[in-house]
Write an enzyme that holds these catalytic residues in place. Structure first.
Site, PDB file in Angstrom:
ATOM      1  N   HIS A   1       0.805  -1.117  -0.028  1.00 42.06           N
ATOM      2  CA  HIS A   1       0.235   0.134   0.233  1.00 42.06           C
ATOM      3  C   HIS A   1       0.741   1.201  -0.099  1.00 42.06           C
ATOM      4  O   HIS A   1       2.027   1.127   0.448  1.00 42.06           O
ATOM      5  CB  HIS A   1      -0.670   0.159   1.284  1.00 42.06           C
ATOM      6  CG  HIS A   1      -0.345   0.058   2.538  1.00 42.06           C
ATOM      7  ND1 HIS A   1       0.482  -0.913   3.128  1.00 42.06           N
ATOM      8  CD2 HIS A   1       0.088   1.167   3.313  1.00 42.06           C
ATOM      9  CE1 HIS A   1       1.085  -0.537   4.281  1.00 42.06           C
ATOM     10  NE2 HIS A   1       0.714   0.601   4.367  1.00 42.06           N
ATOM     11  N   LEU A   2       0.140   2.302  -0.512  1.00 41.08           N
ATOM     12  CA  LEU A   2       0.761   3.627  -0.536  1.00 41.08           C
ATOM     13  C   LEU A   2       0.100   4.306   0.307  1.00 41.08           C
ATOM     14  O   LEU A   2      -1.106   4.339   0.723  1.00 41.08           O
ATOM     15  CB  LEU A   2       0.777   4.331  -1.784  1.00 41.08           C
ATOM     16  CG  LEU A   2       1.495   3.692  -2.956  1.00 41.08           C
ATOM     17  CD1 LEU A   2       1.362   4.320  -4.278  1.00 41.08           C
ATOM     18  CD2 LEU A   2       2.975   3.478  -2.796  1.00 41.08           C
TER      19      LEU A   2
END
Length: 360
Positions: free
Chosen positions: A193-194
């Site tokens: 994830h970012l």
């Protein structure tokens, strides 16, 4: 835009398409034209910045959905305006007091390795409630680079990297940033994830000088910043953006394969060689920091060193630390997380060699 960090939201591997359709989660569909914005810059309004800045269609959709979820009580805590100050000194650290984040955030998972296997029994983003999803980013069907991820992966993928970079390009707010923490780099959830968030303040990495590391100017070493990092730059969509994404992912693949933790930060910024904050932020800077692995949370520290802190933004946990924190103390915490000089030089040589391979 409040003078605050919004609890960061995440771009991540999406659940299966049928799950999205079943729950009616909206798509934010965008095209190539929305990725090209001219004249984005910080307003010249004296020492402070206004609480509001022009918003793009992406910004409006994101902030509206965020406020709605806040009112529905879906967050672990309510985040209002945060007390903020710039630490005296040459770095320009932006410190913010965020007590609730320090005590209310989800407990980080037990991470033991940069390449730790994914455990579907642990919390991951396939377990979130549909109402917590603001929208799904989608390129127009005839555009390249549509985000379509299947399965769970550990490395920073090209599709997700593109999604983060294009999110920054979709925003007209100079303070919208995106970042990535590897395992061992203070990622608290073992699922790709970012992070994305708004911060209406300039940061040191936006306009800091840099040293070119290859003749083609594709890789630079950022200088005069809290922590020297590898700088990649793109002016916007097109072949240049695609090449940058490949370059960044090759670098993070190299680091992951060697169990070297790392953090990545994406922000509007000046081209390499230009250091003036007065010029328009015509492109995007991507900064990569290899660092010492850090497993577990160091609760006794004023702040934990991850993507925000390496960029010069310090979310501080307690009022006492917020009032007493100095630039020297902040630098000491950050520099304690950097690689030993010999290993740092080895990584530098390896990334320069990877960049040179593009010409072959």
């Amino acid at each position: 835009m409040p003078n605050a960090v919004r609890s960061d939201f995440d771009f991540c591997n999406s659940p299966a398409r049928e799950d999205w359709e079943e729950h009616g989660i909206p798509d934010f569909v965008y095209g190539q034209k929305e990725l090209t914005r001219e004249g984005i810059q910080w307003p010249r309004t004296g020492p402070g910045l206004p609480d509001t800045l022009p918003l793009s269609r992406f910004d409006s959709a994101l902030c509206s959905a965020w406020r709605q979820r806040m009112e529905l009580g879906l967050f672990r805590y309510r985040l209002g305006e945060l007390q903020t100050r710039t630490l005296p000194g040459s770095m320009g650290f932006v410190a913010q007091l965020n007590v609730e984040r320090g005590v209310q955030r989800r407990r980080p998972q037990n991470i033991r390795s940069v390449r730790q296997a994914f455990d579907p029994e642990e919390f991951n983003f396939n377990k979130i409630r549909p109402g917590e999803v603001l929208f799904r980013l989608r390129r127009e069907p005839d555009a390249p680079g549509v985000l379509q991820q299947e399965g769970v992966v550990l490395l920073l993928s090209k599709n997700l990297c593109r999604a983060g970079l294009e999110a920054v390009l979709l925003s007209s707010h100079p303070g919208f940033r995106v970042g990535f923490n590897s395992l061992g780099g203070l990622a608290s959830v073992n699922h790709l994830h970012l992070h994305g968030y708004y911060l209406p303040h300039r940061l040191p990495v936006e306009g800091a000088p840099s040293e070119p590391l290859d003749p083609g100017g594709r890789l630079h070493l950022l200088q005069a910043v809290p922590a020297p990092g590898f700088l990649f730059y793109t002016r916007g969509p097109g072949p240049d953006l695609a090449a940058l994404i490949s370059r960044v992912c090759r670098a993070t693949d190299y680091l992951t394969a060697r169990e070297i933790a790392h953090n990545l930060f994406v922000t509007r910024g000046a081209p390499p060689g230009q250091t003036s904050f007065s010029s328009a932020l015509t492109g995007v800077r991507v900064i990569l920091w290899p660092r010492r692995s850090s497993f577990g949370v160091k609760e006794q520290e004023a702040f934990n060193v991850a993507l925000c802190e390496l960029a010069g933004h310090l979310p501080v946990k307690t009022p006492q630390d917020f009032s007493s924190l100095t630039e020297a103390a902040a630098l000491a915490l950050i520099q304690d997380c950097l690689l030993p000089p010999a290993q740092a030089e080895e990584v530098r040589a390896a990334l320069v060699a990877l960049t040179a391979q593009e010409e072959q």
